[in-house]
Design an enzyme around this catalytic site. Structure first.
Site: not given
Length: 223
Positions: A118, A49, A148
């Site tokens: 998710s 990621r 995030k």
């Protein structure tokens, strides 16, 4: 010969540690270094990621991690980027609620590639299963140390229980999970844990992975 058979859900249920890389928390270590050490410690899944890397850089890193995971027969997932997942022949793709819709991703992915989705609500989880998701990334369960900017407030353990009661595909819990709370996470319906900071930010990634791995195995033996 290409294997076009569907994903083995039982394989996903047997995952223990699902590591999500993070270049900010990794203390200067690259995604590749983090992945290599975590795999040496027993991680079952590496998710690459990186929201900020260029497509070229992300692809170059993905190719190297693909080689690492393939050599030890572990699973490699790409976050968000369908093009990178296909280009490096990853094992799967993970999408969030603001990414490419799961129903579209499922149509574009080969049948043998894993699709993770998710979910922050029961409704999202149910829809993700209908859209062809192979596993659900449920959370954040606890407050997470991360980068995030759009991270939601902790949702607690009750969401795991609700999703477990209403969905049939595996649950990968995420959000602030560590060796101290993993037992509660598994007892409330998660099949495994996606972790970031407790491994990525550790001084010794291999040892941190080994410790969490043994903790999860001890909990599973008592379930």
């Amino acid at each position: 010969m290409v294997d076009n058979s569907r994903v083995d859900i039982n394989q996903i249920k047997n995952w223990r540690i699902y590591l999500v890389t993070d270049d900010v928390l990794s203390k200067g270590r690259s995604h590749i270094e983090v992945a290599e050490q975590a795999l040496a410690g027993g991680a079952d899944v590496i998710q690459l990621r990186d929201k900020n890397a260029s497509s070229k850089k992300l692809y170059e890193q993905a190719i190297k991690i693909r080689e690492l995971t393939r050599s030890c027969k572990k699973t490699f997932i790409i976050n968000d980027r369908l093009d990178i997942a296909l280009a490096c022949q990853a094992d799967g793709l993970h999408v969030g609620q603001d990414d490419l819709p799961a129903s579209v991703a499922r149509k574009l992915l080969p049948d043998n590639m894993i699709l993770g989705v998710s979910a922050t609500t029961l409704e999202e989880a149910i829809q993700a299963e209908k859209d062809g998701g192979d596993y659900l990334g449920v959370g954040p369960v606890y407050e997470a140390r991360g980068t995030k900017p759009d991270a939601k407030a902790p949702l607690g353990l009750s969401l795991l229980t609700q999703v477990r009661q209403n969905c049939h595909i595996p649950i990968v819990a995420i959000g602030g999970i560590n060796p101290q709370n993993i037992a509660d996470v598994l007892h409330h319906g998660a099949d495994c844990a996606a972790v970031v900071s407790c491994i990525v930010a550790a001084d010794n990634i291999k040892e941190a992975t080994e410790y969490l791995n043994s903790t999860i195995q001890n909990v599973r033996n008592k379930l």
